[in-house]
Design an enzyme around this catalytic site. Structure first.
Site, PDB file in Angstrom:
ATOM      1  CB  SER B 136     -32.335  32.756 -13.117  1.00 35.43           C
ATOM      2  OG  SER B 136     -33.568  32.362 -12.704  1.00 35.43           O
ATOM      3  CE1 TYR B 149     -34.239  37.304 -16.526  1.00 34.24           C
ATOM      4  CE2 TYR B 149     -35.128  35.325 -15.604  1.00 34.24           C
ATOM      5  CZ  TYR B 149     -34.570  36.173 -15.318  1.00 34.24           C
ATOM      6  OH  TYR B 149     -34.315  35.935 -13.627  1.00 34.24           O
TER       7      TYR B 149
HETATM    8  N1  LIG Z   1     -36.894  38.193  -8.705  1.00 33.43           N
HETATM    9  C1  LIG Z   1     -37.225  36.779  -8.816  1.00 33.43           C
HETATM   10  O1  LIG Z   1     -37.408  36.025  -8.864  1.00 33.43           O
HETATM   11  C2  LIG Z   1     -35.064  36.983  -9.291  1.00 33.43           C
HETATM   12  C3  LIG Z   1     -35.051  35.010  -9.739  1.00 33.43           C
HETATM   13  C4  LIG Z   1     -33.777  34.453 -10.059  1.00 33.43           C
HETATM   14  C5  LIG Z   1     -32.701  35.402 -10.546  1.00 33.43           C
HETATM   15  N2  LIG Z   1     -33.629  37.149 -10.440  1.00 33.43           N
HETATM   16  C6  LIG Z   1     -32.504  37.315 -10.646  1.00 33.43           C
HETATM   17  O2  LIG Z   1     -32.094  38.158  -9.287  1.00 33.43           O
HETATM   18  C7  LIG Z   1     -31.102  39.519 -10.012  1.00 33.43           C
HETATM   19  C8  LIG Z   1     -31.305  40.744  -9.646  1.00 33.43           C
HETATM   20  O3  LIG Z   1     -33.153  41.068 -10.021  1.00 33.43           O
HETATM   21  P1  LIG Z   1     -34.343  41.916  -8.990  1.00 33.43           P
HETATM   22  O4  LIG Z   1     -35.121  40.755  -9.139  1.00 33.43           O
HETATM   23  O5  LIG Z   1     -33.920  42.425  -8.033  1.00 33.43           O
HETATM   24  O6  LIG Z   1     -34.770  42.281  -9.755  1.00 33.43           O
HETATM   25  P2  LIG Z   1     -34.806  43.880  -9.999  1.00 33.43           P
HETATM   26  O7  LIG Z   1     -34.895  44.747  -8.851  1.00 33.43           O
HETATM   27  O8  LIG Z   1     -35.669  44.334 -11.063  1.00 33.43           O
HETATM   28  O9  LIG Z   1     -33.485  44.170 -10.762  1.00 33.43           O
HETATM   29  C9  LIG Z   1     -32.689  43.828 -11.545  1.00 33.43           C
HETATM   30  C10 LIG Z   1     -31.494  45.241 -11.584  1.00 33.43           C
HETATM   31  O10 LIG Z   1     -30.592  45.697 -12.834  1.00 33.43           O
HETATM   32  C11 LIG Z   1     -30.164  47.275 -13.538  1.00 33.43           C
HETATM   33  N3  LIG Z   1     -30.390  46.597 -15.074  1.00 33.43           N
HETATM   34  C12 LIG Z   1     -30.858  46.393 -16.112  1.00 33.43           C
HETATM   35  N4  LIG Z   1     -30.595  47.421 -16.937  1.00 33.43           N
HETATM   36  C13 LIG Z   1     -28.924  47.908 -16.083  1.00 33.43           C
HETATM   37  C14 LIG Z   1     -28.312  48.593 -16.948  1.00 33.43           C
HETATM   38  N5  LIG Z   1     -28.868  48.497 -18.532  1.00 33.43           N
HETATM   39  N6  LIG Z   1     -27.505  48.919 -16.489  1.00 33.43           N
HETATM   40  C15 LIG Z   1     -27.498  49.006 -15.805  1.00 33.43           C
HETATM   41  N7  LIG Z   1     -27.867  48.186 -14.157  1.00 33.43           N
HETATM   42  C16 LIG Z   1     -29.239  47.173 -15.534  1.00 33.43           C
HETATM   43  C17 LIG Z   1     -31.230  47.358 -12.484  1.00 33.43           C
HETATM   44  O11 LIG Z   1     -31.484  48.625 -12.292  1.00 33.43           O
HETATM   45  P3  LIG Z   1     -32.484  49.870 -12.640  1.00 33.43           P
HETATM   46  O12 LIG Z   1     -32.593  49.897 -11.568  1.00 33.43           O
HETATM   47  O13 LIG Z   1     -31.237  51.276 -13.227  1.00 33.43           O
HETATM   48  O14 LIG Z   1     -32.889  49.831 -13.156  1.00 33.43           O
HETATM   49  C18 LIG Z   1     -32.043  46.461 -11.128  1.00 33.43           C
HETATM   50  O15 LIG Z   1     -30.634  46.902 -10.619  1.00 33.43           O
HETATM   51  C19 LIG Z   1     -30.703  39.297 -11.254  1.00 33.43           C
HETATM   52  O16 LIG Z   1     -30.005  39.157 -12.636  1.00 33.43           O
HETATM   53  C20 LIG Z   1     -32.098  39.203 -11.596  1.00 33.43           C
HETATM   54  O17 LIG Z   1     -31.721  38.410 -12.916  1.00 33.43           O
HETATM   55  C21 LIG Z   1     -34.363  37.307 -10.077  1.00 33.43           C
END
Ligand SMILES: NC(=O)c1ccc[n+]([C@@H]2O[C@H](COP(=O)([O-])OP(=O)(O)OC[C@H]3O[C@@H](n4cnc5c(N)ncnc54)[C@H](OP(=O)(O)O)[C@@H]3O)[C@@H](O)[C@H]2O)c1
Ligand SMILES: Cc1cc2nc3c(=O)[nH]c(=O)nc-3n(C[C@H](O)[C@H](O)[C@H](O)COP(=O)(O)OP(=O)(O)OC[C@H]3O[C@@H](n4cnc5c(N)ncnc54)[C@H](O)[C@@H]3O)c2cc1C
Lengths: 446, 246
Positions: B136, B149
């Site tokens: 990120s 984070y």
């Molecule tokens: N949204 C933003 O603005 C943003 C910005 C920059 C970077 N990102 C990054 O993009 C990536 C995807 O995030 P997203 O925005 O799509 O949000 P999200 O839907 O909350 O995705 C997070 C993922 O991590 C998984 N996870 C959490 N704990 C886990 C565990 N113990 N074992 C296995 N899986 C686990 C979750 O699985 P579960 O479904 O099982 O909970 C979920 O699939 C993340 O790395 C996030 O930091 C997001």
């Protein structure tokens, strides 16, 4: 209520507009917790023109429930969540030889929206409405329970939900049948009709055509009243394609996607520009070859080529008038409607005439006869004109299409459509009246 | 043969978008997540729409002892592995509850680093593959509002950079993805600046292109690279007082 966020809501006509809480569930299982509050309505892709998909208290945008769940490639039967877009169905299955049995004039509708409005295509006279090809639906009712409904199982709920405008519950999933096609091409025949009688004769003569539709120049008056281009179409078989198209019969030219980046000034569409456009379109239609090979996208969805074309009507938005008239009163009714429109000079660019077959579902719009649809910019003069058109349609035994309506009065609806009272009674008995309500259902006392 | 794409965090909005993007190009996909059976509808959707094989795999990234078996179960090793694992956590809670902070650090740094390392070894043994880590922009500079984070993401970014360098010459490539704001479950309910916010499909497209072209570090909207250069250059005493810093 943290799942809800307040947003400005409107239908495709952008009239009326009003802020309201919206939730976007990711799973069917999450929907139950959202209907508890009451007065909610399901929303698909917002292509209904008016306030059908604007909740009385809150709105559930179901576009995230967009998963295809199974496909039977023998029967052409797709099971999918309600938020799947018809355009995605085509993108997925046309290359494998399948096309929707029924499609409205835009592919940007969800399956839920197509079922809830029981939409019709250019083939209603032959094949019926969208609901004909729905085998079953999973509906979440007022109590949050999910019920499977079909012609055999919970058939009352099934019958009321096709055309029920979201007012009988939330459709979560559906099984729909697709039709086998051999190509992505349509053989189109254009028949110029000098007046209404000729146009209706052309429709009756084309009764066995798969598709038929007419574009009417609704500014033409006098002897030319109802002057139109009647267009019929047939799916082309692979062997009938020109040799260079035969190897990839489902491949059609990729079209350039245009978009309307801003609102047109309100004055851009007036009687002169519309008149000029209609006259031009008519003359081009006369000169164009009577027979043409047209790709499916251009044939079924000419307007989809311009994303956001609804902005052409300016910031104040626009309204559509669409009624269905019984066959025996169709000619007189259409004549009266077109004369009133021509006199008012509030010409609409999009004036469409279609032939309908008989009504099939309990509360769906089509009835054996003709349907006329007219678009107008929303302003005091056109709204007054629409009231007069309502009266004419009602006097001729006609009824109104709720998916296009934004301003009908409850009195006119209930006078024209006695089914509305039965629909309302059913809602009261089942508790749906408290759980599900749209701005439209409140306005129309449904 | 088109490579299988394994998405770790297959339930996430970004992860699913990535799976769809690769499937649309004909890649078989594997979704790994906790409670994987719940993803059956998503699996079917990918398989039907794109006419590819799609599978589900139970996966808890924090179950460190089980990671080896999880990775070994993929035989042959997938050609492309994408980590979309992560969690924002709650900054204020993290400040007072060390266990909660540890959880955020582990899920954003420790867990994805460990699991990608295991895949890296198997890919190197096979002589090729691509690892994609979604980090990120939050890792580019610590901010008062989310530094727990952000620091974990910084660790993950550095890890990916080191891994890329170590694997140089083995045929294994490592892509670091640094999204800015993305409209997902993670950011739901937050007021995001429209012009700077990407849709998950845009992140997926960026990743797809980066893998195809062998890029190393990618931002999602080009403007973010510029923003982060500027933010990185602001001296600490001034940064502290800006709205972004606090
Ligand atoms: N949204 C933003 O603005 C943003 C910005 C920059 C970077 N990102 C990054 O993009 C990536 C995807 O995030 P997203 O925005 O799509 O949000 P999200 O839907 O909350 O995705 C997070 C993922 O991590 C998984 N996870 C959490 N704990 C886990 C565990 N113990 N074992 C296995 N899986 C686990 C979750 O699985 P579960 O479904 O099982 O909970 C979920 O699939 C993340 O790395 C996030 O930091 C997001
Ligand atoms: C350019 C254009 C051309 C059109 N041409 C035609 C045509 O030829 N024939 C025709 O019949 N219609 C036509 N329409 C109207 C359109 O097909 C219908 O309004 C359709 O219902 C829109 O689907 P949607 O997914 O956008 O639904 P929305 O507009 O979001 O909702 C429409 C209604 O469906 C209900 N609904 C939506 N999803 C669900 C669900 N999951 N469960 C329960 N209720 C639900 C809503 O509550 C609402 O009452 C046209 C519209 C446009 C913009």
């Amino acid at each position: 209520m943290q799942d809800f966020r307040t947003e400005e809501l409107a239908g495709w006509g952008r009239y009326p507009r009003c802020p309201g809480p919206v939730a976007r569930p990711r799973h069917a299982e999450a929907v139950g917790a959202l209907i508890g509050a009451g007065g909610v309505i399901a929303r698909g892709n917002g292509r209904a023109y008016g306030d059908s998909a604007m909740g009385a208290a809150a709105t559930l945008d179901l576009r995230r429930l967009n998963r295809m769940l199974s496909f039977d490639d023998q029967a052409g039967r797709l099971v999918a969540e309600a938020g799947v877009l018809l355009g995605d169905v085509i993108a997925t299955f046309l290359p494998r030889g399948w096309f929707p049995w029924v499609t409205p004039g835009t592919k940007f509708v969800t399956l839920g929206g197509a079922i809830a409005a029981d939409v019709h295509g250019k083939n209603h006279h032959r094949d019926g409405a969208f609901g004909t090809f729905v085998d079953w639906i999973d509906v979440m009712g007022a109590d949050g329970e999910v019920v499977r409904a079909s012609r055999d199982e919970n058939s009352e709920l099934f019958a009321w939900t096709l055309g029920g405008m979201g007012l009988t519950g939330v459709i979560l999933r559906a099984a729909i049948r697709l039709r086998p096609v051999e190509s992505g091409w349509i053989a189109q025949t254009t028949i110029p009709a000098q007046n209404l009688a000729e146009a209706m004769d052309a429709f009756e003569a084309a009764d066995d055509a798969s598709y038929s539709v007419a574009w009417i120049d609704c500014l033409a008056s006098g002897a030319a009243l109802g002057r139109s281009l009647v267009m019929t179409g047939e799916h082309v078989q692979a062997d009938d394609l020109p040799p260079d198209r035969r190897t990839h019969p489902y491949r059609t030219p990729r079209k350039r996607q245009l978009s309307m980046p801003f609102d047109a000034p309100t004055a851009a569409l007036n009687r002169f520009s519309v008149g000029a456009f209609n006259a031009l379109y008519w003359r081009r239609g006369l000169r164009a070859p009577r027979k043409a090979l047209v790709d499916w996208d251009s044939y079924f969805y000419p307007l989809d080529a311009i994303l956001g074309w609804n902005r052409i009507y300016g910031r104040r938005g626009f309204v559509q008038f669409q009624c269905a008239l019984p066959l025996n009163a169709s000619e007189a009714g259409l004549r009266a409607l077109l004369s009133e429109t021509a006199v008012a000079g509030q010409g609409s660019i999009l004036a469409v005439l279609k032939r309908f077959g008989p009504q099939q579902s309990r509360f769906s719009f089509p009835m054996a006869g003709y349907t006329l649809a007219l678009d107008f910019p929303a302003n005091a003069r056109t709204l007054a004109l629409l009231d007069r058109l309502d009266a004419i349609a009602a006097d001729h035994g006609g009824r109104f299409y709720l998916a296009k309506d934004a301003r009908l009065s409850a009195a006119t609806l209930h006078r024209a459509d006695p089914r509305a009272a039965a629909f309302r009674a059913m809602r009261r008995e089942t508790g749906c009246d408290r759980a599900f309500a749209s701005a439209q259902s409140e306005r129309l006392l449904l | 043969m088109t490579d299988t794409v394994l998405v770790l965090g297959g339930r996430s909005d970004i992860g699913r978008a990535v799976a769809h993007r690769f499937a649309a190009a004909g890649h078989p996909v594997a979704l790994a997540a906790r409670n994987a059976p719940d993803l059956e509808a998503d699996r079917a959707d990918i398989a039907i729409r794109h006419d590819v094989e799609a599978t589900l795999h139970e996966f808890d990234a924090l179950d460190t002892d089980a990671l080896g078996d999880f990775v070994d179960a993929f035989d042959p090793v997938p050609g492309i592995v994408v980590s979309a694992i992560g969690a924002m956590g709650d900054q204020t809670t993290s400040e007072t509850d060390p266990a909660a902070a540890a959880q955020v650090m582990r899920i954003n740094y420790e867990a994805p680093a460990q699991v990608l390392e295991l895949f890296a070894a198997r890919m190197a043994a096979r002589g090729g593959g691509t690892l994609v880590g979604i980090s990120s922009v939050a890792g580019d500079r610590g901010r008062a509002v989310n530094y727990v984070y952000g620091s974990a993401k910084a660790g993950f970014t550095a890890y990916l950079s080191g891994l890329r360098n170590r694997l140089w010459g083995t045929g294994v490539h490592v892509v670091t993805v640094k999204p800015g704001f993305v409209e997902t479950r993670m950011t739901e309910g937050m007021d995001l600046p429209g012009a700077l916010t990407a849709r998950p499909e845009a992140v997926a497209e960026t990743i797809f292109q980066a893998v195809a072209r062998g890029r190393s570090v990618v931002y999602v909207k080009p403007v973010w690279r510029a923003i982060m250069i500027i933010i990185g250059a602001i001296p600490e005493p001034i940064f502290r007082r800006t709205r972004i810093g606090s």
